[in-house]
Design an enzyme around this catalytic site. Structure first.
Site, short mmCIF file in Angstrom:
data_model
loop_
_atom_site.label_atom_id
_atom_site.label_comp_id
_atom_site.label_asym_id
_atom_site.label_seq_id
_atom_site.Cartn_x
_atom_site.Cartn_y
_atom_site.Cartn_z
N HIS A 169 0.82 -1.22 0.00
CA HIS A 169 0.00 0.00 0.00
C HIS A 169 0.85 1.26 0.00
O HIS A 169 0.36 2.35 -0.30
CB HIS A 169 -0.94 0.00 1.21
CG HIS A 169 -2.03 -1.02 1.09
ND1 HIS A 169 -3.33 -0.70 0.80
CD2 HIS A 169 -2.00 -2.38 1.19
CE1 HIS A 169 -4.07 -1.80 0.74
NE2 HIS A 169 -3.27 -2.84 0.97
N ASP A 381 3.53 9.40 -0.72
CA ASP A 381 2.36 8.62 -0.32
C ASP A 381 2.10 7.54 -1.36
O ASP A 381 2.23 7.82 -2.57
CB ASP A 381 1.13 9.55 -0.24
CG ASP A 381 0.19 9.20 0.89
OD1 ASP A 381 0.18 8.03 1.31
OD2 ASP A 381 -0.54 10.09 1.35
P1 ADQ Z 1 -2.90 5.87 4.97
O1 ADQ Z 1 -1.50 6.32 5.15
O2 ADQ Z 1 -3.67 5.60 6.18
O3 ADQ Z 1 -2.99 4.57 4.03
P2 ADQ Z 1 -4.80 7.43 3.20
O4 ADQ Z 1 -4.81 6.76 1.88
O5 ADQ Z 1 -4.80 8.91 3.11
O6 ADQ Z 1 -3.56 7.07 4.08
O7 ADQ Z 1 -6.07 6.98 4.00
C1 ADQ Z 1 -6.45 7.57 5.21
C2 ADQ Z 1 -7.87 7.16 5.55
O8 ADQ Z 1 -8.14 7.57 6.88
C3 ADQ Z 1 -8.90 7.81 4.64
O9 ADQ Z 1 -9.87 6.88 4.30
C4 ADQ Z 1 -9.46 8.95 5.50
O10 ADQ Z 1 -10.81 9.20 5.26
C5 ADQ Z 1 -9.27 8.44 6.90
N1 ADQ Z 1 -8.99 9.57 7.83
C6 ADQ Z 1 -7.94 10.39 7.82
N2 ADQ Z 1 -8.06 11.31 8.81
C7 ADQ Z 1 -9.19 11.04 9.45
C8 ADQ Z 1 -9.86 11.61 10.57
N3 ADQ Z 1 -9.39 12.64 11.26
N4 ADQ Z 1 -11.00 11.05 10.98
C9 ADQ Z 1 -11.50 9.98 10.30
N5 ADQ Z 1 -10.93 9.40 9.25
C10 ADQ Z 1 -9.78 9.92 8.84
C11 ADQ Z 1 -2.08 3.70 3.36
C12 ADQ Z 1 -1.06 4.38 2.44
C13 ADQ Z 1 -1.79 5.25 1.42
C14 ADQ Z 1 -2.82 4.41 0.64
C15 ADQ Z 1 -3.70 3.62 1.59
C16 ADQ Z 1 -4.57 2.62 0.84
O11 ADQ Z 1 -0.14 5.16 3.20
O12 ADQ Z 1 -0.87 5.83 0.51
O13 ADQ Z 1 -3.63 5.27 -0.13
O14 ADQ Z 1 -2.92 2.87 2.52
O15 ADQ Z 1 -3.81 1.80 0.02
#
Ligand code: ADQ
Length: 535
Positions: A169, A381
């Site tokens: 990921h 990312d």
């Molecule tokens: P993450 O690093 O966790 O994932 P991201 O893809 O941005 O990063 O996902 C974050 C998730 O958490 C989103 O669904 C968002 O809605 C939720 N979120 C963030 N802040 C929040 C808050 N304050 N309250 C509630 N929900 C919140 C890892 C990798 C990424 C990749 C994903 C999926 O680092 O690059 O996109 O896996 O493969």
């Protein structure tokens, strides 16, 4: 879709639910983060088992809670208990103090403690043992992410014959970066035991192929339709690019609900209908939150006319708080917020609204709908789902997405978004200024394109394309990206000597991406167009 006769055995560090203790007992909470969000949304009907850590130790009895959590899911949940030492040295240590910073190009943040490696191996064997007890020959074992890169070797040693896939990921680093890892070879060798290895973007796959070329020169690599085939001895793996998506329809439908629209209107009224900029992140140093705040400060300094008319809402969900780097980051972010607010606040206007908590889905949707500008500027990312969620929730096509070129989402969404370098504060400030002054018509046409891309490349397509790449259990009939799997066996796979250096690396690019690269006079591969990204 490639037929899976048995079940999908999904394996990730965390289960989609976590057991939390409180004074009166225990309760279940949803796991936060991108992996759980995406998989939960995509895994609907396929029967199976999800194996992972539920936040508990070996002495805790949580089976009844997991049985309850599995109600209305098509899969059951099976937990791997971790001791305090394992949480500290496998999860916080090896995974998040070595692999996470290294794979995000931040080697100075790595703590290469050899004890972490010992425990990482032990915990990977522990996960593999639970998988081996669960998986039958006709199941498909799908392992997720950097915590579990060694499981394949243990599973094969344990005699597991089910087909197995791995999806990373996060980004896969360049050979110069990966080379720093003292345990690079066993990790690559274990990854090669999977039948399918998936990456978010072409750049990640290219880096992986380059690492194989440099560190395991005996490995054979060949292009096969949209994928690569790599292997040693008798085993071949399909290596593909599978950009992850979201459940677009669910986000769109939920964002349309009248109560979400009403709350969004209320938020907008409270910021006096000024331009509302939104950042939503896990509190992680890769997400570029201090850099974003500095860019916003620069905007207010360079364009005084914006003061009082633009507000940044920065939502952060607490993350990995036991790791020193993360504690320091929280202090840095909070200091910057208070400095900016101290410098610019006027009666009736506070420039930065800072929210430090996990938001419920409705609250998140409300902010996505209320925002004029989605500001997604990670330093690096794998993909970044927030960028896609923002677009899906923009049903009135009013918002502008400003996205980092270093997120997987950057190249994928470049047609409609403003793409920026998050280290260039002046560029980000200018992008915010431009977005704030963009015509309604321009915003609408850009957001329409973005929403179409996010809708097409959704999480269901991601799962389908990954499962489609699984070679058939019966080698004679299988397909790897349209090429017969059996054709690739044995002597027909070329040795890397016939495909050396740049040619081998170039083969790691999809046909669509190849046109964006050129081989220079120095025989190095160069990017010839700014956006080198996904298929
Ligand atoms: P993450 O690093 O966790 O994932 P991201 O893809 O941005 O990063 O996902 C974050 C998730 O958490 C989103 O669904 C968002 O809605 C939720 N979120 C963030 N802040 C929040 C808050 N304050 N309250 C509630 N929900 C919140 C890892 C990798 C990424 C990749 C994903 C999926 O680092 O690059 O996109 O896996 O493969």
């Amino acid at each position: 879709m490639n037929e899976i006769k048995g079940r999908v055995i999904n394996v990730s560090n965390r289960l989609p639910v976590l057991v939390r203790k409180y004074a009166g007992g225990t309760r279940l909470e949803r796991s936060s983060g991108g992996l759980a969000t995406a998989l939960e949304a995509g895994w609907r009907d396929q029967p199976g088992v999800w194996i992972g850590w539920a936040g508990t130790g070996p002495d805790e009895q949580i089976e009844p809670l997991l049985v309850r959590a599995a109600h209305r899911r098509s899969y059951t949940l099976r937990s791997v208990a971790l001791t305090d030492e394992e949480i500290a040295k496998f999860y916080s240590g090896f995974a998040n103090e070595i692999i996470w910073p290294l794979f995000h190009d931040m080697p100075s943040r790595c703590n290469f403690d050899p004890e972490y490696w010992e425990i990482y191996q032990r915990v990977n064997r522990k996960f593999a043992k639970v998988v081996a007890e669960t998986a039958k020959d006709d199941d498909f074992v799908w392992v997720h992410d950097y915590h579990l890169m060694l499981t394949a070797a243990s599973l094969r040693e344990a005699g597991v014959r089910a087909r197995m896939g791995f999806f990373l990921h996060i980004p896969f680093p360049s050979p110069d970066m990966f080379d720093k890892l003292p345990w690079k070879k066993p990790i690559l060798q274990s990854l090669l035991q999977f039948d399918v290895i998936g990456f978010q973007g072409d750049r990640d796959r290219l880096n992986f192929a380059s690492c194989l070329e440099r560190m395991l020169p005996e490995v054979m690599i060949e292009r096969s339709g949209p994928h690569l085939l790599v292997g040693q001895g008798g085993h071949r793996s399909v290596v593909g690019t599978f950009p992850i998506g979201i459940d677009f329809d669910a986000f769109e439908q939920d964002a349309q609900r009248p109560e979400i629209a009403a709350h969004a209107a209320e938020i907008r009224k409270r910021v006096s209908d000024d331009v509302l900029v939104l950042g939503v992140d896990r509190l992680d140093y890769t997400k570029g939150i201090p850099e974003r705040l500095k860019s916003f400060r620069l905007l207010l300094r360079r364009f005084p006319e914006m003061r009082g008319h633009i507000t940044l809402v920065q939502v952060v969900v607490p993350s990995r708080e036991e790791i020193p780097n993360y504690k320091h980051l929280r202090r840095e972010v909070e200091l910057l917020v208070s400095q900016i607010n101290g410098e610019f606040t006027e009666p009736g206007w506070v420039p930065v609204h800072y929210i430090h908590r996990n938001l419920g889905r409705d609250e998140l949707l409300t902010y996505y709908r209320a925002a004029d500008i989605g500001l997604v500027t990670p330093l690096k990312d794998g993909m970044n789902l927030v960028a896609k969620e923002f677009c899906a929730a923009q049903i009135d096509e009013r918002g502008v997405l400003v996205v980092s070129e270093f997120a997987g989402a950057g190249p994928e969404l470049r047609c409609g978004a403003i793409v920026v370098n998050p280290n260039d504060f002046a560029e980000v400030a200018q992008a915010l200024y431009d977005a704030a002054h963009m015509s309604a018509e321009d915003k609408r046409s850009r957001m329409r394109v973005l929403r179409q891309i996010v809708k097409d490349h959704n999480v269901h397509r991601w799962i389908r394309s990954f499962l489609d790449a699984i070679p058939s259990a019966d080698g004679a009939k299988g397909s790897a990206g349209g090429v017969s799997w059996s054709q690739t066996a044995g002597s027909k796979v070329r040795q890397d000597k016939t495909m050396p250096g740049v040619a081998l690396v170039a083969a790691a690019l999809s046909p669509a991406a190849r046109s964006r690269y050129a081989i220079g006079k120095d025989a190095k591969l160069r990017v010839v167009s700014a956006a080198a990204g996904e298929d």
